[in-house]
Motif scaffolding. Structure first.
Motif, PDB file in Angstrom:
ATOM      1  N   LYS A 129      -1.725  -3.847  35.092  1.00 40.32           N
ATOM      2  CA  LYS A 129      -1.624  -2.628  34.296  1.00 40.32           C
ATOM      3  C   LYS A 129      -0.849  -2.880  33.002  1.00 40.32           C
ATOM      4  O   LYS A 129      -1.264  -2.453  31.917  1.00 40.32           O
ATOM      5  CB  LYS A 129      -0.934  -1.523  35.099  1.00 40.32           C
ATOM      6  N   GLU A 142      -5.585   3.509  34.524  1.00 36.98           N
ATOM      7  CA  GLU A 142      -5.152   4.321  35.651  1.00 36.98           C
ATOM      8  C   GLU A 142      -4.983   3.421  36.867  1.00 36.98           C
ATOM      9  O   GLU A 142      -5.601   2.351  36.953  1.00 36.98           O
ATOM     10  CB  GLU A 142      -6.180   5.413  35.973  1.00 36.98           C
ATOM     11  N   ILE A 144      -4.337   3.534  41.377  1.00 38.32           N
ATOM     12  CA  ILE A 144      -4.202   4.265  42.636  1.00 38.32           C
ATOM     13  C   ILE A 144      -3.782   3.283  43.721  1.00 38.32           C
ATOM     14  O   ILE A 144      -4.224   2.132  43.735  1.00 38.32           O
ATOM     15  CB  ILE A 144      -5.509   4.984  43.048  1.00 38.32           C
ATOM     16  N   GLU A 152      -2.537  13.122  43.670  1.00 39.20           N
ATOM     17  CA  GLU A 152      -2.224  12.150  42.618  1.00 39.20           C
ATOM     18  C   GLU A 152      -3.381  11.176  42.415  1.00 39.20           C
ATOM     19  O   GLU A 152      -3.738  10.841  41.282  1.00 39.20           O
ATOM     20  CB  GLU A 152      -0.957  11.376  42.974  1.00 39.20           C
ATOM     21  N   ARG A 153      -3.949  10.729  43.526  1.00 40.01           N
ATOM     22  CA  ARG A 153      -5.088   9.814  43.417  1.00 40.01           C
ATOM     23  C   ARG A 153      -6.271  10.494  42.740  1.00 40.01           C
ATOM     24  O   ARG A 153      -6.938   9.890  41.894  1.00 40.01           O
ATOM     25  CB  ARG A 153      -5.507   9.319  44.809  1.00 40.01           C
ATOM     26  N   GLU A 155      -6.225  12.944  40.607  1.00 39.98           N
ATOM     27  CA  GLU A 155      -5.941  13.109  39.184  1.00 39.98           C
ATOM     28  C   GLU A 155      -6.191  11.804  38.427  1.00 39.98           C
ATOM     29  O   GLU A 155      -6.727  11.811  37.312  1.00 39.98           O
ATOM     30  CB  GLU A 155      -4.497  13.574  38.985  1.00 39.98           C
ATOM     31  N   ALA A 156      -5.791  10.680  39.026  1.00 38.26           N
ATOM     32  CA  ALA A 156      -6.022   9.378  38.394  1.00 38.26           C
ATOM     33  C   ALA A 156      -7.517   9.088  38.286  1.00 38.26           C
ATOM     34  O   ALA A 156      -7.996   8.580  37.261  1.00 38.26           O
ATOM     35  CB  ALA A 156      -5.323   8.278  39.194  1.00 38.26           C
ATOM     36  N   GLN A 159      -8.968  11.157  35.476  1.00 42.90           N
ATOM     37  CA  GLN A 159      -8.605  10.581  34.179  1.00 42.90           C
ATOM     38  C   GLN A 159      -9.491   9.374  33.871  1.00 42.90           C
ATOM     39  O   GLN A 159      -9.958   9.195  32.735  1.00 42.90           O
ATOM     40  CB  GLN A 159      -7.132  10.159  34.187  1.00 42.90           C
ATOM     41  N   MET A 167      -9.562   1.200  35.973  1.00 40.40           N
ATOM     42  CA  MET A 167      -8.955   1.719  37.183  1.00 40.40           C
ATOM     43  C   MET A 167      -8.518   0.528  38.026  1.00 40.40           C
ATOM     44  O   MET A 167      -9.343  -0.317  38.394  1.00 40.40           O
ATOM     45  CB  MET A 167      -9.942   2.581  37.973  1.00 40.40           C
TER      46      MET A 167
END
Length: 249
Positions: A129, A142, A144, A152-153, A155-156, A159, A167
């Motif tokens: 990342k 993003e 996960i 949260e996952r 939302e990622a 995005q 990802m």
């Protein structure tokens, strides 16, 4: 005896971490040194209660070995290895090839291509990342993993599908996600030692609704355990092809 089994387990985990990334093994060595200095609480994790193999990587990464030295001089050896791993981080060929050859070539074909990247470990995930964000910007990356709540996952994932480009997922984080609508390119930055879990990773993209040919890149080091994993995977694939051909006849 027991100590030999414990050392064998720890060394197996370290071998897998080293195959994953320079950052993963460096983090593990620092954690072991802190453990010997008494700077970590006694929160040893056991894999015997984790039935789903996809969660093993994240548990292995947080595994706390015994607080005493396994052998005389272990702490001094750790100090030496930490210096070597730090030097390796500063000139890590694997991340350089990943960024300068693999990702660059993928985006040369399509500058807006979305890429799903898999790893077993969170430390490797953060490492990738940081490299991608440094080059392509924070908004495009993003991640996960198994420590994230479902919301949260999701939302990622939203995005990633609605504006993101990369990802990065651990196997635990990738459980149950479907990304075939907007992505058809996958990179396995490290390889699980069970080849069938590669098939599970590919299943995040290769499924009903996929409109493009799924392309999978496996980053692996020759003359290591990675090579054995690749050989086993190809043997399994050949066996599946043979079995399907028999059924067709």
């Amino acid at each position: 005896g027991f100590k030999g089994n414990a050392i064998g387990f720890v060394m197996t985990v370290y071998r897998k971490l080293a195959a994953s990334s320079a950052q993963a093994i460096h983090t593990a060595l620092l954690r072991r040194r802190d453990r010997l200095h008494g700077e970590l609480s006694n929160q040893s994790k056991s894999l015997e209660y984790v039935s789903d193999e996809r969660f093993w990587g994240e548990y292995e990464e947080q595994f706390d070995a015994q607080q005493d030295e396994f052998f005389e001089g272990e702490l001094e050896l750790l100090d030496s290895l930490i210096i070597r791993s730090q030097n390796h981080l500063d000139s890590d060929k694997k991340i350089q090839i990943f960024m300068d050859e693999l990702i660059s070539n993928i985006l040369a074909q399509n500058a807006n291509e979305k890429v799903l990247i898999f790893t077993e470990y969170r430390s490797t995930q953060e490492y990738i990342k940081a490299a991608l964000q440094k080059r392509y910007g924070d908004a495009k990356v993003e991640l996960i993993n198994g420590s994230m709540r479902h919301q949260e996952r999701q939302e990622a994932i939203n995005q990633f599908e609605n504006g993101g480009q990369f990802m990065i997922s651990t196997e635990a984080g990738g459980e149950g996600i479907n990304l075939q609508r907007n992505c058809h390119v996958m990179v396995n930055y490290d390889l699980p030692w069970n080849p069938m879990r590669l098939v599970q990773r590919i299943g995040r993209l290769y499924r009903y609704g996929q409109q493009k040919r799924v392309v999978v890149f496996n980053v692996h080091s020759p003359d290591t355990a990675d090579e054995q994993v690749m050989d086993m995977m190809y043997e399994r694939i050949e066996q599946v092809i043979t079995d399907l051909a028999t059924i067709g006849n």
